[in-house]
Design an enzyme around this catalytic site. Structure first.
Site, PDB file in Angstrom:
ATOM      1  N   CYS A 133       0.724  -1.332  -0.269  1.00  0.00           N
ATOM      2  CA  CYS A 133      -0.186   0.049   0.120  1.00  0.00           C
ATOM      3  C   CYS A 133       0.854   1.157  -0.283  1.00  0.00           C
ATOM      4  O   CYS A 133       1.626   1.692   1.002  1.00  0.00           O
ATOM      5  CB  CYS A 133      -1.008  -0.327   0.950  1.00  0.00           C
ATOM      6  SG  CYS A 133      -1.843   1.449   1.343  1.00  0.00           S
ATOM      7  N   CYS A 136      -0.453   4.018   2.381  1.00  0.00           N
ATOM      8  CA  CYS A 136       0.435   4.023   3.151  1.00  0.00           C
ATOM      9  C   CYS A 136       1.562   4.440   4.061  1.00  0.00           C
ATOM     10  O   CYS A 136       1.659   5.120   4.819  1.00  0.00           O
ATOM     11  CB  CYS A 136      -0.434   2.413   4.082  1.00  0.00           C
ATOM     12  SG  CYS A 136      -1.645   1.664   3.169  1.00  0.00           S
ATOM     13  N   ASP A 137       2.736   3.220   2.929  1.00  0.00           N
ATOM     14  CA  ASP A 137       3.764   3.819   3.460  1.00  0.00           C
ATOM     15  C   ASP A 137       4.785   4.499   3.110  1.00  0.00           C
ATOM     16  O   ASP A 137       6.116   4.502   3.296  1.00  0.00           O
ATOM     17  CB  ASP A 137       4.869   2.017   3.444  1.00  0.00           C
ATOM     18  CG  ASP A 137       3.733   1.287   4.067  1.00  0.00           C
ATOM     19  OD1 ASP A 137       3.214   1.425   5.350  1.00  0.00           O
ATOM     20  OD2 ASP A 137       3.637   0.187   3.495  1.00  0.00           O
TER      21      ASP A 137
END
Ligand code: NAP
Length: 306
Positions: A133, A136-137
């Site tokens: 993801c 997200c990261d």
């Protein structure tokens, strides 16, 4: 044991919308949120394409608001995963945390999760440079060179997003043509920070405590090379969360729940499916919410007819 009118399984936009609608129809739904509520949107940062939020909103914030709205009309929530179902007779049976729950109708909205390549070296480095993801990261990879795997819209969206942080983004695709929509292709092919490696697959993720290099193989020449990368992001599709429904409902070859025509009816009368668990095509928060509404209306009408 009491029999509920409706049990909803899943707490993304589809599940919460189904809850808002069935709760407003006075059906007192019980919604299994899972141990991690909110679904895939909990892993996103800004959502800019959900109508009604002209300034954008974060995924987790939006899911909190969905839940608040479902709670306002008396949805009951359980922060548990469902472990098994029995749809062979009515009322339907759902098992969660060693308890049994009965319902006249069930709405499934369990969504989907990101797919990985399945290499042992990749699994070992998840969270240590390997991620499913980008939203997200991505921010953890400031100034690094990162790889994105895949040639569809998801991979391109991830690659474009990562240019905000990474020094260089390499899109690694196993074929010589992208599957993504034309507009997305143009964006990625004309981006100064993005390179594309065609006909290339990752055969190993290398590094002891963190990802340091990728072993890449050209599928035309079979030539292998190692190249330093600080991060590797997967954009190769999703797997629907349907493990507990295998053998109970008709699933397609990819494991998605099959729904009938334009409705949310599944192969079992009284069981409905909405959101990404039955949609591999659109996969948007707004389409999931729309199908959650459809499932609620289908369930309501079906119950009325019983
Ligand atoms: P997708 O369209 O199925 O693309 C998956 C990509 O990953 C393909 O290019 C595929 O290669 C590659 N791939 C699959 N397995 C692989 C493996 N084991 N190793 C290497 N490569 C692999 O999936 P998606 O991109 O997640 O999109 C799904 C749907 O959501 C699509 O309809 C898409 O349009 C939509 N979507 C839309 C947006 C948007 O409009 N903003 C954003 C995201 C997704 P091949 O091409 O060789 O099969």
């Amino acid at each position: 044991m009491s029999v509920r009118n409706i049990i909803i399984i899943g707490s993304g936009p589809a599940g919460y919308t189904a809850a808002i609608y069935t709760a407003r129809a006075n059906l007192n739904p019980l919604l299994f949120e899972g141990y991690l509520s909110g679904g895939q949107l909990m892993n996103t940062t800004e959502v800019e394409n959900f109508p009604g939020y002209p300034k954008g909103i974060t995924g987790p914030e939006m899911m909190m608001q969905f839940k608040e709205q479902a709670a306002r009309f008396n949805t009951e929530f359980l922060a548990q995963n469902c472990d098994a179902v029995d749809f062979t007779k009515r009322p339907f049976k759902i098992m969660a945390a060693q308890k049994e729950y009965l319902a006249k109708a069930v709405i499934i909205a369990t969504g989907a999760t990101a797919q990985y390549l399945g290499l042992p070296s990749e699994q070992r480095l998840i969270g240590k440079g390997v991620s499913g993801c980008a939203t997200c990261d991505g921010a953890f990879f400031k100034g690094e060179k990162v790889a994105v795997i895949g040639g569809g819209d998801s991979a391109i969206e991830e690659a474009l997003f990562l240019t905000r942080f990474a020094s260089e983004v390499v899109l690694i695709h196993r074929r010589d043509a992208l599957r993504a929509s034309k507009i997305m292709q143009d964006r990625v092919l004309n981006h100064a920070k993005i390179k594309v490696y065609w006909n290339t697959v990752v055969t190993e993720c290398m590094g002891d405590t963190r990802l340091e290099k990728l072993k890449l193989k050209n599928t035309k020449t079979n030539q292998e090379q190692q190249e330093p990368f600080g991060g590797m992001f997967l954009g190769i599709g999703h797997t629907p969360t349907t493990e507990i429904f295998k053998g109970h409902l008709e699933l397609d070859h990819k494991g998605y729940i099959v729904t009938k025509g334009k409705t949310t009816h599944t192969s079992v009368a009284g069981v409905f499916a909405c959101g990404d668990v039955q949609d591999s095509v659109y996969r948007q928060a707004v389409t999931a919410a729309g199908s959650g509404c459809a499932a609620a209306i289908d369930a309501e009408r079906w119950l009325e007819g019983q």
